[in-house]
Design a protein around this motif. Structure first.
Motif, PDB file in Angstrom:
ATOM      1  N   MET A   1       0.851  -1.196   0.000  1.00 33.87           N
ATOM      2  CA  MET A   1       0.000   0.000   0.000  1.00 33.87           C
ATOM      3  C   MET A   1       0.886   1.245   0.000  1.00 33.87           C
ATOM      4  O   MET A   1       1.545   1.537   1.000  1.00 33.87           O
ATOM      5  N   GLU A   2       0.908   1.910  -1.131  1.00 34.58           N
ATOM      6  CA  GLU A   2       1.809   3.067  -1.197  1.00 34.58           C
ATOM      7  C   GLU A   2       1.127   4.316  -0.649  1.00 34.58           C
ATOM      8  O   GLU A   2       0.019   4.668  -1.070  1.00 34.58           O
ATOM      9  N   GLN A   3       1.852   4.962   0.261  1.00 31.45           N
ATOM     10  CA  GLN A   3       1.289   6.122   0.954  1.00 31.45           C
ATOM     11  C   GLN A   3       0.873   7.226  -0.026  1.00 31.45           C
ATOM     12  O   GLN A   3      -0.160   7.862   0.145  1.00 31.45           O
ATOM     13  N   HIS A   4       1.666   7.415  -1.079  1.00 27.42           N
ATOM     14  CA  HIS A   4       1.351   8.540  -1.978  1.00 27.42           C
ATOM     15  C   HIS A   4       0.002   8.337  -2.684  1.00 27.42           C
ATOM     16  O   HIS A   4      -0.673   9.295  -3.036  1.00 27.42           O
ATOM     17  N   LYS A   5      -0.380   7.065  -2.842  1.00 24.47           N
ATOM     18  CA  LYS A   5      -1.681   6.813  -3.486  1.00 24.47           C
ATOM     19  C   LYS A   5      -2.827   7.191  -2.541  1.00 24.47           C
ATOM     20  O   LYS A   5      -3.871   7.700  -2.972  1.00 24.47           O
ATOM     21  N   ILE A   6      -2.607   6.913  -1.269  1.00 28.69           N
ATOM     22  CA  ILE A   6      -3.606   7.310  -0.268  1.00 28.69           C
ATOM     23  C   ILE A   6      -3.677   8.846  -0.223  1.00 28.69           C
ATOM     24  O   ILE A   6      -4.762   9.439  -0.234  1.00 28.69           O
ATOM     25  N   ASP A   7      -2.511   9.455  -0.205  1.00 31.22           N
ATOM     26  CA  ASP A   7      -2.472  10.930  -0.143  1.00 31.22           C
ATOM     27  C   ASP A   7      -3.157  11.550  -1.367  1.00 31.22           C
ATOM     28  O   ASP A   7      -3.868  12.551  -1.251  1.00 31.22           O
ATOM     29  N   GLU A   8      -2.901  10.951  -2.509  1.00 30.95           N
ATOM     30  CA  GLU A   8      -3.513  11.449  -3.748  1.00 30.95           C
ATOM     31  C   GLU A   8      -5.046  11.422  -3.644  1.00 30.95           C
ATOM     32  O   GLU A   8      -5.721  12.392  -3.966  1.00 30.95           O
ATOM     33  N   TYR A   9      -5.548  10.283  -3.206  1.00 33.44           N
ATOM     34  CA  TYR A   9      -7.006  10.147  -3.053  1.00 33.44           C
ATOM     35  C   TYR A   9      -7.522  11.217  -2.081  1.00 33.44           C
ATOM     36  O   TYR A   9      -8.518  11.898  -2.359  1.00 33.44           O
ATOM     37  N   ASN A  10      -6.830  11.356  -0.961  1.00 30.11           N
ATOM     38  CA  ASN A  10      -7.276  12.330   0.045  1.00 30.11           C
ATOM     39  C   ASN A  10      -7.304  13.741  -0.528  1.00 30.11           C
ATOM     40  O   ASN A  10      -8.236  14.507  -0.289  1.00 30.11           O
ATOM     41  N   GLN A  11      -6.262  14.050  -1.282  1.00 25.09           N
ATOM     42  CA  GLN A  11      -6.169  15.377  -1.885  1.00 25.09           C
ATOM     43  C   GLN A  11      -7.396  15.659  -2.767  1.00 25.09           C
ATOM     44  O   GLN A  11      -8.011  16.721  -2.688  1.00 25.09           O
ATOM     45  N   GLN A  12      -7.741  14.657  -3.551  1.00 29.20           N
ATOM     46  CA  GLN A  12      -8.873  14.823  -4.477  1.00 29.20           C
ATOM     47  C   GLN A  12     -10.200  15.026  -3.746  1.00 29.20           C
ATOM     48  O   GLN A  12     -11.128  15.631  -4.281  1.00 29.20           O
ATOM     49  N   ASP A 328     -15.748  -9.748   0.561  1.00 29.72           N
ATOM     50  CA  ASP A 328     -14.290  -9.720   0.608  1.00 29.72           C
ATOM     51  C   ASP A 328     -13.894  -9.465   2.072  1.00 29.72           C
ATOM     52  O   ASP A 328     -14.306  -8.454   2.655  1.00 29.72           O
ATOM     53  N   PRO A 329     -13.118 -10.377   2.679  1.00 31.84           N
ATOM     54  CA  PRO A 329     -12.776 -10.232   4.098  1.00 31.84           C
ATOM     55  C   PRO A 329     -12.157  -8.873   4.440  1.00 31.84           C
ATOM     56  O   PRO A 329     -12.456  -8.291   5.487  1.00 31.84           O
ATOM     57  N   ILE A 330     -11.326  -8.374   3.566  1.00 33.99           N
ATOM     58  CA  ILE A 330     -10.660  -7.092   3.875  1.00 33.99           C
ATOM     59  C   ILE A 330     -11.693  -5.963   3.908  1.00 33.99           C
ATOM     60  O   ILE A 330     -11.699  -5.135   4.819  1.00 33.99           O
ATOM     61  N   GLU A 331     -12.603  -5.970   2.952  1.00 30.58           N
ATOM     62  CA  GLU A 331     -13.646  -4.925   2.949  1.00 30.58           C
ATOM     63  C   GLU A 331     -14.534  -5.062   4.183  1.00 30.58           C
ATOM     64  O   GLU A 331     -14.901  -4.076   4.833  1.00 30.58           O
ATOM     65  N   ASP A 332     -14.885  -6.310   4.499  1.00 35.86           N
ATOM     66  CA  ASP A 332     -15.752  -6.564   5.644  1.00 35.86           C
ATOM     67  C   ASP A 332     -15.093  -6.077   6.940  1.00 35.86           C
ATOM     68  O   ASP A 332     -15.735  -5.437   7.788  1.00 35.86           O
ATOM     69  N   LEU A 333     -13.811  -6.362   7.092  1.00 32.24           N
ATOM     70  CA  LEU A 333     -13.106  -5.950   8.315  1.00 32.24           C
ATOM     71  C   LEU A 333     -12.997  -4.430   8.394  1.00 32.24           C
ATOM     72  O   LEU A 333     -13.129  -3.839   9.469  1.00 32.24           O
ATOM     73  N   ARG A 401     -10.713  -0.206  -3.326  1.00 33.99           N
ATOM     74  CA  ARG A 401     -11.318  -0.579  -4.624  1.00 33.99           C
ATOM     75  C   ARG A 401     -10.600   0.109  -5.788  1.00 33.99           C
ATOM     76  O   ARG A 401     -10.315  -0.517  -6.799  1.00 33.99           O
ATOM     77  N   ASP A 402     -10.326   1.415  -5.616  1.00 34.77           N
ATOM     78  CA  ASP A 402      -9.635   2.153  -6.686  1.00 34.77           C
ATOM     79  C   ASP A 402      -8.323   1.475  -7.057  1.00 34.77           C
ATOM     80  O   ASP A 402      -7.954   1.401  -8.227  1.00 34.77           O
ATOM     81  N   LEU A 403      -7.614   1.023  -6.034  1.00 33.48           N
ATOM     82  CA  LEU A 403      -6.295   0.437  -6.293  1.00 33.48           C
ATOM     83  C   LEU A 403      -6.375  -1.039  -6.694  1.00 33.48           C
ATOM     84  O   LEU A 403      -5.345  -1.680  -6.926  1.00 33.48           O
ATOM     85  N   GLN A 404      -7.581  -1.563  -6.732  1.00 37.44           N
ATOM     86  CA  GLN A 404      -7.801  -2.964  -7.132  1.00 37.44           C
ATOM     87  C   GLN A 404      -6.905  -3.935  -6.376  1.00 37.44           C
ATOM     88  O   GLN A 404      -6.223  -4.778  -6.965  1.00 37.44           O
TER      89      GLN A 404
END
Ligand code: RM4
Ligand code: MN
Ligand code: MN
Length: 422
Positions: A1-12, A328-333, A401-404
């Motif tokens: 999980m790359e932090q910059h992808k999370i940051d990008e989403y947050n920025q948007q 999906d277990p990850i989504e459920d959790l 989901r965005d990052l598939q």
């Protein structure tokens, strides 16, 4: 999980978030304190819930399930990177045996994870096991079976010590299927005697958490069937023994919040296995069936923990115990963690002073207004803000989901993998 992808989403999505946050924040007294508490609050993920669950009728595997403990830890790492609220994992042994504790700890540390309570398993027979648990384990009529089960629990403690955990969680399926099968007193005495041996093997700073459950897999009696029986054992054992509340382990309509309140008062509440249910031990996503009950439980917890000066984040144990048959277990959790923190945040918003006043004056309508004002507040922007400040995603599921992520896991691990667990 790359932090910059999370940051990008947050920025948007920042502008939209800001608008929603400002709207709710305006009415929150002590906003900084609430955000601080939300940021500190984490819930442990069970190692046995990262694969697809099933029933006795079947199991419909999802793809990319973790094939070993390392991959389970990686999945928890993904959840934690997204929500910054799941910084530990609770292991079930022998479903997950940490053979090389140093390597496993290092792997977990990469994701800033540590190890929560370790769980023993004497409800299934393992291959190569000498004696069977068909008729129970710690309560068994045969001392040799009890000894074997005690030895297993002591081994689980040893694994836990190596991992830096400090609690053993014991759930027994011991019980009976038919009237007359069991002598209740002897079964209880045997359980107490076995637990005493486990208790004596606990390191100084360790606790043993005794979980109760009314039925299943036994359908006539369960030897530790309710909080009274668990509490009786825990108080006979001593200070290091406490009662664990699994939300799904109550008969329909039980007032769980009242149980929680009294156990907390008595310094006997170990913590939680969170899930939701409609009928029995359904192990559904937390908050999916009865979110109001969850809020009422948290209301008792916040009030009761404050009364005892306990730190909310680590004063008791917070764990999920769920099973995902169709999601999906990850989504459920991620959904479960969110639901727990929503209930917690709402409980933090209760006007405690006014409630105490209303209770003192028997102003019943006012008391209800106070609780429901907090419950009906949409606190999700507060949670998102807390996550943002911790470096998590404004919307963990949307980023997942965005990052598939699942598609990536299927590619890496395959479509037909099966994780150990229920
Ligand atoms: C039980 C109980 C235990 C869990 C097992 C898998 O019903 O909830 O906590 O370890 O299921
Ligand atoms: Mn449980
Ligand atoms: Mn259960």
């Amino acid at each position: 999980m790359e932090q910059h992808k999370i940051d990008e989403y947050n920025q948007q999505h920042l502008k939209d978030h800001k608008r929603k946050f400002d709207f709710v924040a305006e009415d929150v007294a002590n906003l900084d304190g609430v955000l601080q508490k939300l940021r500190a609050f984490n819930i442990a993920i069970p190692s046995w819930a990262l694969g697809t669950g099933g029933t006795r009728f079947g199991r419909f595997s999802g793809g990319g399930e973790p094939r070993n403990l390392e991959e389970k830890i990686t999945d928890v790492g993904t959840i934690h990177a997204l929500n910054r609220s799941s910084n530990s994992i609770s292991l079930h042994i022998p479903w997950d045996i940490p053979d090389n504790a140093t390597a496993i700890k290092a792997h977990a540390a990469q994701y800033s994870l540590h190890f929560d309570a370790v769980n023993s398993n004497t409800f299934q027979d393992q291959k190569d096991q000498k004696l069977s648990y068909k008729f129970g384990s710690l309560h068994h009529t045969d001392k040799a079976v009890r000894d074997q089960a005690v030895a297993h629990n002591i081994e689980v403690i040893k694994y836990g010590v190596e991992l830096g955990s400090n609690a053993l969680s014991v759930w027994l399926s011991d019980g009976s299927n038919f009237p007359g099968q069991l002598n209740f007193r002897k079964a209880f005495q045997n359980t107490l005697d076995s637990l005493q041996q486990i208790y004596d093997a606990l390191p100084d700073d360790w606790k043993v958490w005794i979980e109760y459950k009314p039925f299943e897999p036994n359908f006539y009696s369960t030897t530790i069937g309710d909080w009274g029986q668990s509490h009786l054992l825990a108080s006979k054992l001593g200070k290091k023994a406490l009662t664990l509340v699994d939300l799904g382990h109550h008969l329909p309509n039980t007032n769980i919040e009242q149980i929680v309140s009294l156990l907390l008062m008595e310094e006997k509440l170990a913590g939680f296995h969170f899930n939701d249910s409609k009928y029995g031990d359904d192990d559904l996503t937390v908050g999916s069936i009865n979110p109001y009950q969850l809020f009422l439980i948290f209301n008792e917890l916040v009030e009761g923990m404050d009364a005892r000066g306990l730190n909310h984040a680590n004063g008791i144990g917070w764990m999920i115990d769920a099973s995902h048959n169709v999601k999906d277990p990850i989504e459920d959790l991620i959904q479960s963690v969110e639901a727990i923190k929503i209930a917690y945040a709402q409980a933090l918003l209760v006007d405690t002073k006014a409630l105490i006043d209303a209770q003192q004056n028997n102003d019943v309508a006012k008391a209800q207004e106070i609780l429901q004002t907090a419950y009906r507040t949409d606190v999700r922007p507060l949670l998102a803000e807390a996550r943002l400040r911790e470096g998590g995603a404004l919307s963990p599921i949307a980023v997942y989901r965005d990052l598939q992520v699942r598609a990536g896991l299927i590619k890496e691990r395959g479509d037909k993998t099966q994780a150990t667990g229920l």
